[in-house]
Design an enzyme around this catalytic site. Structure first.
Site, PDB file in Angstrom:
ATOM      1  N   GLY A  75       0.819  -1.213   0.000  1.00 32.35           N
ATOM      2  CA  GLY A  75       0.000   0.000   0.000  1.00 32.35           C
ATOM      3  C   GLY A  75       0.847   1.255   0.000  1.00 32.35           C
ATOM      4  O   GLY A  75       2.071   1.215   0.086  1.00 32.35           O
TER       5      GLY A  75
ATOM      6  N   ASP B 185       9.290   6.153   7.260  1.00 32.51           N
ATOM      7  CA  ASP B 185       8.987   7.493   7.804  1.00 32.51           C
ATOM      8  C   ASP B 185       7.991   8.262   6.949  1.00 32.51           C
ATOM      9  O   ASP B 185       7.605   9.380   7.291  1.00 32.51           O
ATOM     10  CB  ASP B 185      10.281   8.303   7.970  1.00 32.51           C
ATOM     11  CG  ASP B 185      10.964   8.602   6.633  1.00 32.51           C
ATOM     12  OD1 ASP B 185      10.457   8.149   5.586  1.00 32.51           O
ATOM     13  OD2 ASP B 185      12.002   9.289   6.650  1.00 32.51           O
ATOM     14  N   GLY B 186       7.593   7.669   5.824  1.00 36.06           N
ATOM     15  CA  GLY B 186       6.589   8.326   4.988  1.00 36.06           C
ATOM     16  C   GLY B 186       7.144   9.462   4.138  1.00 36.06           C
ATOM     17  O   GLY B 186       6.398  10.122   3.422  1.00 36.06           O
TER      18      GLY B 186
ATOM     19  N   ARG C 198      -2.608  -1.306 -10.004  1.00 36.02           N
ATOM     20  CA  ARG C 198      -1.391  -2.101 -10.204  1.00 36.02           C
ATOM     21  C   ARG C 198      -1.756  -3.581 -10.247  1.00 36.02           C
ATOM     22  O   ARG C 198      -2.837  -3.964  -9.768  1.00 36.02           O
ATOM     23  CB  ARG C 198      -0.435  -1.884  -9.014  1.00 36.02           C
ATOM     24  CG  ARG C 198      -0.143  -0.427  -8.720  1.00 36.02           C
ATOM     25  CD  ARG C 198       0.247  -0.228  -7.248  1.00 36.02           C
ATOM     26  NE  ARG C 198       0.336   1.189  -6.909  1.00 36.02           N
ATOM     27  CZ  ARG C 198       1.463   1.895  -6.842  1.00 36.02           C
ATOM     28  NH1 ARG C 198       2.614   1.304  -7.042  1.00 36.02           N
ATOM     29  NH2 ARG C 198       1.436   3.171  -6.542  1.00 36.02           N
TER      30      ARG C 198
ATOM     31  N   ASP D 219       3.828  -4.743  -7.543  1.00 34.00           N
ATOM     32  CA  ASP D 219       3.186  -3.490  -7.111  1.00 34.00           C
ATOM     33  C   ASP D 219       3.685  -2.309  -7.934  1.00 34.00           C
ATOM     34  O   ASP D 219       3.142  -1.207  -7.824  1.00 34.00           O
ATOM     35  CB  ASP D 219       3.427  -3.241  -5.613  1.00 34.00           C
ATOM     36  CG  ASP D 219       4.895  -3.344  -5.231  1.00 34.00           C
ATOM     37  OD1 ASP D 219       5.506  -4.382  -5.547  1.00 34.00           O
ATOM     38  OD2 ASP D 219       5.421  -2.396  -4.621  1.00 34.00           O
ATOM     39  N   ASN D 220       4.707  -2.528  -8.741  1.00 30.60           N
ATOM     40  CA  ASN D 220       5.223  -1.458  -9.586  1.00 30.60           C
ATOM     41  C   ASN D 220       4.898  -1.703 -11.052  1.00 30.60           C
ATOM     42  O   ASN D 220       5.601  -1.222 -11.940  1.00 30.60           O
ATOM     43  CB  ASN D 220       6.735  -1.314  -9.406  1.00 30.60           C
ATOM     44  CG  ASN D 220       7.087  -0.784  -8.022  1.00 30.60           C
ATOM     45  OD1 ASN D 220       6.271  -0.128  -7.375  1.00 30.60           O
ATOM     46  ND2 ASN D 220       8.291  -1.067  -7.562  1.00 30.60           N
TER      47      ASN D 220
ATOM     48  N   ASP E 168       6.761   4.204 -10.999  1.00 37.06           N
ATOM     49  CA  ASP E 168       7.676   4.044  -9.865  1.00 37.06           C
ATOM     50  C   ASP E 168       9.136   4.011 -10.283  1.00 37.06           C
ATOM     51  O   ASP E 168       9.769   2.970 -10.405  1.00 37.06           O
ATOM     52  CB  ASP E 168       7.306   2.810  -9.027  1.00 37.06           C
ATOM     53  CG  ASP E 168       6.495   3.248  -7.811  1.00 37.06           C
ATOM     54  OD1 ASP E 168       6.303   4.473  -7.655  1.00 37.06           O
ATOM     55  OD2 ASP E 168       6.062   2.406  -7.024  1.00 37.06           O
TER      56      ASP E 168
HETATM   57  P1  AMP Z   1       8.644   1.355  -3.785  1.00 40.02           P
HETATM   58  O1  AMP Z   1       9.960   0.671  -3.636  1.00 40.02           O
HETATM   59  O2  AMP Z   1       8.730   2.856  -3.842  1.00 40.02           O
HETATM   60  O3  AMP Z   1       7.818   0.797  -4.870  1.00 40.02           O
HETATM   61  O4  AMP Z   1       7.878   1.060  -2.401  1.00 40.02           O
HETATM   62  C1  AMP Z   1       7.551  -0.222  -1.934  1.00 40.02           C
HETATM   63  C2  AMP Z   1       6.670  -0.108  -0.726  1.00 40.02           C
HETATM   64  O5  AMP Z   1       7.371   0.531   0.363  1.00 40.02           O
HETATM   65  C3  AMP Z   1       5.410   0.708  -0.912  1.00 40.02           C
HETATM   66  O6  AMP Z   1       4.404   0.120  -0.133  1.00 40.02           O
HETATM   67  C4  AMP Z   1       5.797   2.066  -0.387  1.00 40.02           C
HETATM   68  O7  AMP Z   1       4.691   2.825   0.027  1.00 40.02           O
HETATM   69  C5  AMP Z   1       6.666   1.677   0.808  1.00 40.02           C
HETATM   70  N1  AMP Z   1       7.630   2.725   1.160  1.00 40.02           N
HETATM   71  C6  AMP Z   1       8.746   3.059   0.483  1.00 40.02           C
HETATM   72  N2  AMP Z   1       9.399   4.057   1.121  1.00 40.02           N
HETATM   73  C7  AMP Z   1       8.690   4.367   2.225  1.00 40.02           C
HETATM   74  C8  AMP Z   1       8.859   5.306   3.298  1.00 40.02           C
HETATM   75  N3  AMP Z   1       9.894   6.128   3.346  1.00 40.02           N
HETATM   76  N4  AMP Z   1       7.904   5.325   4.246  1.00 40.02           N
HETATM   77  C9  AMP Z   1       6.857   4.495   4.201  1.00 40.02           C
HETATM   78  N5  AMP Z   1       6.652   3.584   3.247  1.00 40.02           N
HETATM   79  C10 AMP Z   1       7.549   3.514   2.260  1.00 40.02           C
HETATM   80 MG    MG Z   2       6.145   1.210  -5.656  1.00 39.43          MG
END
Ligand code: AMP
Ligand code: MG
Length: 496
Positions: free
Chosen positions: A96, A131-132, A189, A258-259, A268
């Site tokens: 998510g 950390d979001g 996705r 998910d990507n 992404d």
């Molecule tokens: P991504 O690698 O950007 O496709 O992210 C994979 C998953 O990790 C997704 O669910 C993102 O929302 C989560 N995610 C990545 N970076 C962060 C972050 N800094 N804080 C919270 N969730 C993250």
């Molecule tokens: Mg992603």
């Protein structure tokens, strides 16, 4: 929100919340975290125009607050979307939007529905340990590469703006934080279907598929088996997308389920990069130790991901699995041929060849030659039009052993001998599909480094160059050159 602020925002645009209304089980209403002192770093005015938004109005304080979800435009109901995903082959049932929000959907002047989405907008219920937040560098990277892909005519999410938050965030070092405003055909996705399927609620999977059909593949609604038709359309869209990636040497780097979108857009931009010297094993991501997402593996991985989509949709294809599996398998298997058809047509255009079929060995032998002599992929294809114009020197000079190239070039000339078009038409057509400017890794790094240190100049120049990747312009030689091949191989990081 003050009255005057809300009036200013309402004058800019409005959003719809179709996804949130239709599929509340697949999202959670949420607000962006506060940003202490937001500052607009970069605004995509051409995209704002395309969306029918007054770009100047986005530059003032209200506009910037709206771009990062601090001020809501009418109709916006921000949500964090739920999805699952296979990450490097291992299944996570609940990923998510951990640091992202869907602000809503904008209907552009052409009537197209586009998601307006934030990345780096703070923790959500899906944040797990994260950390979001997002740092300026990775958000500028997504901006550069996604806009470069768009200019290369490759389906992709777009980047509308990057706003620095004024906050320092903790990575290996403390880094300035930022929020990216992303525009997408949707954020559905493969992992969205996996998540829906994982709830065990068959009606939810059906509603999700109905939504995907209505949004992306409306023609499927009239088919005898609409869900199988939708799946077929996704397979076709991804086969075409992967061919386009491969033809320009793009390495996505993190092709988790998910990507991968249902729409067929690239999404992404994390550890992605463009291959320089041709090598199918090219990997840039620091975490891809096994080379799962290496350049040459990408079509196979896309098909693997599409198999996961079929699994999630299986109950929709037929009343029982015995009937559904052969239907899905046949469509899934068609990916190989579809991909190859798109790729071969693209290769023909790159080589200035008109008539199919092209001798497969001609292409294979060329790629083998580029691999063996470690030739820069982009430079080679771009230089080939020089030969058509009668000047073979620049291309020969790329090869340490030009004799092997000469032998290949004779076969290539023979393959072109029936082409009645004037040579300059052929050469110009080749230049329209073989870019001269791609986001060179060293230039991207330099732009990100300067941007992180507060100088957005190199970023702006790079963006300008990449907006016209096929048009050679004076004074831009440095943008067309590969990095000197020395030192450690280029590495990219997920930027999380
Ligand atoms: P991504 O690698 O950007 O496709 O992210 C994979 C998953 O990790 C997704 O669910 C993102 O929302 C989560 N995610 C990545 N970076 C962060 C972050 N800094 N804080 C919270 N969730 C993250
Ligand atoms: Mg992603």
């Amino acid at each position: 929100m003050s009255d005057s602020a809300s009036i200013a925002a309402s004058a800019l645009f409005r959003l719809d919340d179709w996804f949130a209304r239709e599929l509340p089980e697949l999202c959670q209403p949420w607000q962006a975290s506060a940003a202490p002192s937001p500052e607009l770093l970069v605004l995509n005015t051409a995209l704002a125009d395309e969306l029918g938004i007054d770009a100047d109005a986005l530059r003032n304080a209200d506009g910037v607050a709206m771009l990062i979800g601090q001020q809501l435009v009418p109709g916006s109901c921000p949500v964090a979307q739920a999805y699952a995903g296979h990450q490097f082959g291992g299944y996570s049932p609940r990923l998510g939007d951990g640091r992202a929000l869907l602000l809503g959907e904008l209907i552009d002047p052409n009537g197209r529905r586009r998601d307006v989405h934030l990345k780096g907008s703070g923790r959500t219920p899906f944040a797990r340990g994260g950390d979001g937040k997002a740092a300026i560098g990775p958000m500028l990277r997504e901006y550069i590469i996604s806009e470069a892909m768009h200019a290369l005519d490759i389906p992709t999410t777009r980047s509308l703006a990057v706003v620095s938050t004024g906050e320092q965030i903790a990575r290996d070092t403390m880094l300035p934080g930022a929020v990216l405003t992303r525009i997408a055909a949707s954020h559905l996705r493969v992992g969205t279907f996996q998540y829906a399927s994982g709830t065990g609620d068959a009606a939810l999977v059906r509603r999700l598929a109905d939504y995907a059909i209505a949004r992306h593949y409306p023609q499927a609604a009239d088919a005898e088996n609409p869900y199988l038709e939708m799946y077929t359309a996704v397979v076709e869209a991804q086969a075409s997308l992967l061919a386009r990636w491969m033809l320009v040497g793009f390495v996505h780097g993190v092709m988790n389920t998910d990507n991968m979108t249902i729409s067929g857009e690239t999404i992404d931009y994390g550890p992605c990069a463009f291959m320089d010297r041709y090598n199918p094993s090219t990997v840039f991501s620091s975490i891809d130790h096994g080379g799962r997402y290496a350049y040459g593996n990408q079509p196979g991985i896309a098909q693997w991901n599409l198999a996961r989509l079929a699994e999630a949709m299986l109950p929709l294809f037929a009343a029982n699995a015995d009937d559904a599996i052969p239907l899905a398998t046949e469509v899934l298997q068609s990916f190989t041929e579809l991909f190859h058809g798109h790729w071969a047509a693209g290769m023909r255009a790159k080589l200035g060849l008109v008539e199919p079929p092209v001798d497969a060995a001609l292409v294979d032998d060329l790629l083998g030659l580029l691999h063996m002599q470690a030739i820069d992929y982009t430079t080679f294809f771009r230089s080939l039009s020089n030969l058509v114009r009668g000047n073979g020197d620049p291309t020969r000079a790329l090869f340490a052993d030009p004799n092997a190239f000469d032998e290949w070039a004779q076969r290539w000339s023979a393959a072109r001998s029936d082409d009645a078009r004037p040579a300059h038409d052929v050469a110009n057509a080749m230049d329209r599909v073989n870019p001269i400017y791609i986001p060179r890794n060293h230039l991207v790094e330099a732009a990100l480094e300067a941007g992180t240190a507060g100088d957005i100049g190199p970023f702006g120049q790079l963006i300008d160059v990449l907006a016209q990747p096929f048009d050679e312009r004076p004074g831009l030689q440095a943008y067309a050159m590969p990095a000197r091949a020395e030192g450690a191989p280029y590495r990219t990081f997920c930027g999380t």
